[in-house]
Scaffold this motif. Sequence first.
Motif, PDB file in Angstrom:
ATOM      1  N   GLN A 175       4.664   5.189  -5.047  1.00  0.00           N
ATOM      2  CA  GLN A 175       5.859   4.407  -4.614  1.00  0.00           C
ATOM      3  C   GLN A 175       5.743   3.787  -3.058  1.00  0.00           C
ATOM      4  O   GLN A 175       6.586   2.991  -2.799  1.00  0.00           O
ATOM      5  CB  GLN A 175       7.210   5.468  -4.652  1.00  0.00           C
ATOM      6  N   SER A 176       4.805   4.179  -2.522  1.00  0.00           N
ATOM      7  CA  SER A 176       4.579   3.802  -1.192  1.00  0.00           C
ATOM      8  C   SER A 176       3.974   2.189  -1.400  1.00  0.00           C
ATOM      9  O   SER A 176       3.480   1.894  -2.028  1.00  0.00           O
ATOM     10  CB  SER A 176       4.030   4.556  -0.212  1.00  0.00           C
ATOM     11  N   GLY A 177       4.346   1.459  -0.114  1.00  0.00           N
ATOM     12  CA  GLY A 177       3.890   0.191   0.089  1.00  0.00           C
ATOM     13  C   GLY A 177       2.326   0.062  -0.203  1.00  0.00           C
ATOM     14  O   GLY A 177       1.481  -0.770  -0.737  1.00  0.00           O
ATOM     15  N   THR A 178       1.460   1.318   0.402  1.00  0.00           N
ATOM     16  CA  THR A 178       0.032   1.377   0.385  1.00  0.00           C
ATOM     17  C   THR A 178      -0.335   1.491  -1.053  1.00  0.00           C
ATOM     18  O   THR A 178      -1.210   0.883  -1.595  1.00  0.00           O
ATOM     19  CB  THR A 178      -0.370   2.793   1.310  1.00  0.00           C
ATOM     20  N   ALA A 179       0.256   2.515  -1.709  1.00  0.00           N
ATOM     21  CA  ALA A 179      -0.089   2.814  -3.160  1.00  0.00           C
ATOM     22  C   ALA A 179       0.042   1.580  -4.112  1.00  0.00           C
ATOM     23  O   ALA A 179      -0.771   1.290  -4.802  1.00  0.00           O
ATOM     24  CB  ALA A 179       0.821   3.927  -3.704  1.00  0.00           C
ATOM     25  N   LEU A 180       1.455   0.965  -3.762  1.00  0.00           N
ATOM     26  CA  LEU A 180       1.553  -0.254  -4.732  1.00  0.00           C
ATOM     27  C   LEU A 180       0.638  -1.549  -4.581  1.00  0.00           C
ATOM     28  O   LEU A 180       0.115  -2.004  -5.439  1.00  0.00           O
ATOM     29  CB  LEU A 180       2.992  -0.758  -4.422  1.00  0.00           C
ATOM     30  N   ARG A 181       0.112  -1.619  -3.267  1.00  0.00           N
ATOM     31  CA  ARG A 181      -0.981  -2.392  -2.926  1.00  0.00           C
ATOM     32  C   ARG A 181      -2.229  -2.308  -3.749  1.00  0.00           C
ATOM     33  O   ARG A 181      -2.835  -3.293  -4.441  1.00  0.00           O
ATOM     34  CB  ARG A 181      -1.367  -2.870  -1.625  1.00  0.00           C
ATOM     35  N   VAL A 182      -2.574  -1.163  -3.744  1.00  0.00           N
ATOM     36  CA  VAL A 182      -4.041  -0.634  -4.460  1.00  0.00           C
ATOM     37  C   VAL A 182      -3.556  -0.745  -5.916  1.00  0.00           C
ATOM     38  O   VAL A 182      -4.581  -1.427  -6.855  1.00  0.00           O
ATOM     39  CB  VAL A 182      -4.428   0.723  -4.032  1.00  0.00           C
TER      40      VAL A 182
END
Length: 312
Positions: A175-182
């Motif tokens: 759910q974090s922005g970092t996780a979603l980018r990957v």
Amino acid sequence: MPIEFTHVPGKTHPADPTVPFFYDFAETATKLSLIEDIGFQKIVVDDPAGLLTNMDIAARALDRTCSLEAVLTHWAGVIEPTVAARQLAALDAKSGGRLSLRILSEPLNDDDAEARPVGHTIVWQRIDEYLVLLKRLWSNDRPFDHEGAFYSVRGGYVPRKGPQGAGMTIRMGGQSGTALRVAGRHADVFELAPGSRGEIRRLMERVRSAAAEHGRAGKLRFALPVRIRSEDNASCQKALEIAGPPAQIALSLLAYAALGIQEFMIVGIDRPREIAMAGREVIALLRNSLTRREADVPQPRAFASRAIPRAS
């Protein structure tokens, strides 16, 4: 819109509720046949013993089924990417392409922590590099070298690639922005977090936006975990637990399918009677409802072509 169903095993041993689903494989093989026959397309393999046990369980499950796909839970960094790529390709080949990879985030181990600070961003950066390497190893036709922030590869090459090659389905969440980018860069299936329809819709929009940065917005499928509880425990429901008669459960799932969810990951049905009920009633009812709904959608009206008379 076709809907797929994935069985997520729990713990069902009558004498010890902590014993995992795959503890007694003779008993499990019977359940796998029922799960496959009753309408499930996939089964999640996620044993607490870890990755190597998951690989062994997935191999045995694939040997005992004909069409069921094994969703193998995997953590980047547990084994080197070159080793993982070879083992996964071999398993994919043996199963005829019925393997998918479910990537979970995992903290760096103590040795890594001494070399660099451990943090959420670093964990996902390592996952990103790991997946880049796996895909390259599954597709390259000659050895290559790689020197990255987390991995160093010399002469990386997998001679016997699986039938899916670099097209093996990758499943991710977060759910974090970092996780979603990957996930936007790599995921073919995004596993959503349980929540209200509004929360799920907003998360789907964020995931699509992240995937659009890589030209992949239209390539994502969404999977939603759903726990089904017996009707007699309906008063104990938690977030996105569904209880009630099969028709009520199917109706609840239909509302989520309308959001664009194409896969339900069913949790909480591990005994043969529960599996049979889910397949013969809930799954069948939901699919019939979707078929009727699609049939009721007005189709573009066809007009017979008419010849236009020539001017005299």
